[in-house]
Design a protein around this motif. Structure first.
Motif: not given
Length: 420
Positions: A151-153, A206-207, A227-228, A238-239
């Motif tokens: 989600v971050k990158s 990891g979530l 989360t990141d 967060l994925f």
């Protein structure tokens, strides 16, 4: 005679602990049918399923409390817990699970049978090929090639590489769609247990949520999990996996009638609420009502407090100080059962809070897309994997056997010692 009158009459029949489960089933059927057909005419499909289900078990608990004197209620609750409330007691490989393994309709049983049976090999295969075919793949091997999106990158992450890249131990939580009971409870448990997991060397976490990026960020923000993607100082990454492909690779349950494309996914979900394709749903839900005198779940109090700070209903279970600290837990003041490790109705109250002010109130923001519904994420369950990143040894593996039957983090802490 309406369903509630019928249920009340049933509740006054003297019962031995051994017939308690049958009694609950009768009460369950009478209340649920009337609640479902009434509610389905006045509210949305998803809301009607959730509310009817919760009304059922709220009524069951009230009937049990009002029908028995306190000592009988405590004894009945204990017997019910021993029979069916602890989903972990019926995990694969346990003696209790083996005793009930004759149930033929559970998707979990079929999945386990498929996973553990010997693989047939051609007569012409070599000895080496035959031996290789008989070796069951590890969880890490199952995840090899499975990719999720950060989600971050917004970049792809291969999950087996992610787990092996940790400095010590790594944890992967394969959640469900963002509005689901299981996904919400995984986030709530992870928030509470995060410091204790770090004490045990689990420093890479990891979530994965089966939803879009905005829905994932909305959920973790509502539950105060850093989360990141939402904070600069978080270790939880967060994925998203909108179609749930990584979870299926890991071997999570896919619910009731996953191959049936004609049946509504919402009707499949309603069937799962009563154990179809998710055998541990009823024990997990009932356990939230009757409590547990021996094994605590301290994350529940923390999650209720977070909800009350955000003015979620029910909002009277705790008395909070000005800075948000818990001053009084009213469940601890209940007669006879207030001293239990997990008080009756405590977890059920949290789940009502989750259902009303997270799942239903924010359904549009958290619901799976049409494409995800077609992929089956509405009925897909979750799981947890913890490994030693250096040796690739599996330290903990869990696949949800039902709705609300998520991994018990207390068991994870017991199995992994604190680092010196």
């Amino acid at each position: 005679m309406n369903a509630l009158h019928f249920s009340t009459l049933l509740s006054r029949v003297p019962l031995s602990p051994l017939c308690w489960e049958r009694h609950v089933s009768l009460v369950d059927a009478s209340i649920s049918l009337s609640s479902f057909f009434f509610l389905s005419r006045s509210v949305s499909t998803y809301s009607s399923y959730c509310i009817a289900y919760h009304v059922t078990y709220r009524c069951i608990t009230i009937l049990l409390i009002t029908s028995y004197n306190p000592m009988k209620f405590a004894a009945t609750s204990l017997a019910a817990h021993l029979l069916c409330s602890n989903a972990n007691a019926f995990s694969v490989g346990s003696a209790a699970f083996n005793k009930i393994s004759k149930i033929p309709t559970s998707r979990l049983h079929m999945a386990v049978a498929e996973e553990t049976r010997e693989v047939e090999t051609p007569i012409t295969s070599t000895k080496e090929e035959s031996q290789a075919a008989l070796v069951k793949p590890t969880s890490l091997q199952r995840l090899h090639g499975s990719k999720v999106t950060s989600v971050k990158s917004n970049g792809e992450v291969e999950l087996s590489d992610f787990l092996k890249s940790g400095d010590d131990k790594a944890m992967l939580i394969l959640g469900t769609y963002a509005a689901d009971f299981n996904a919400i409870e995984y986030v709530q448990r992870l928030r509470y247990y995060l410091p204790q997991l770090q004490e045990r060397g689990i420093t890479k976490i990891g979530l994965v949520l089966n939803c879009e990026a905005e829905a994932a960020k909305t959920l973790v923000n509502m539950l105060d999990l850093k989360t990141d993607a939402t904070s600069d100082d978080a270790i939880v990454e967060l994925f998203i996996d909108p179609k749930g492909e990584a979870g299926r690779a890991f071997g999570v349950g896919t619910g009731w009638r996953p191959e049936d494309e004609e049946m509504s996914p919402y009707f499949k979900l309603f069937g799962m609420l009563f154990g179809l394709g998710a055998w541990a749903t009823l024990p997990a839900v009932i356990g939230g009502y009757i409590g547990n005198p021996f094994f605590g779940q301290p994350w529940i109090e923390d999650a209720i407090a977070v909800g009350q700070k955000k003015d979620r209903w029910p909002n009277t279970a705790l008395e909070l100080g000005e800075s948000g600290e818990i001053k009084v837990n009213k469940f601890k003041e209940l007669p006879y059962v207030g001293g239990w490790e997990r008080r009756p109705l405590e977890l059920a109250t949290l789940r009502l809070q989750n259902m009303m002010d997270i799942s239903i109130k924010n359904w549009k923001e958290l619901a799976p897309t049409e494409e995800a519904l077609k992929a089956g994420v509405l009925t897909q369950l979750g799981g947890v994997l913890v490994i030693d990143s250096k040796t690739e040894k599996e330290l903990c593996r869990w696949r949800d056997p039902g709705i609300c039957a998520v991994s018990n983090f207390e068991d994870i802490l017991k199995n992994i010692p604190i680092k010196n």
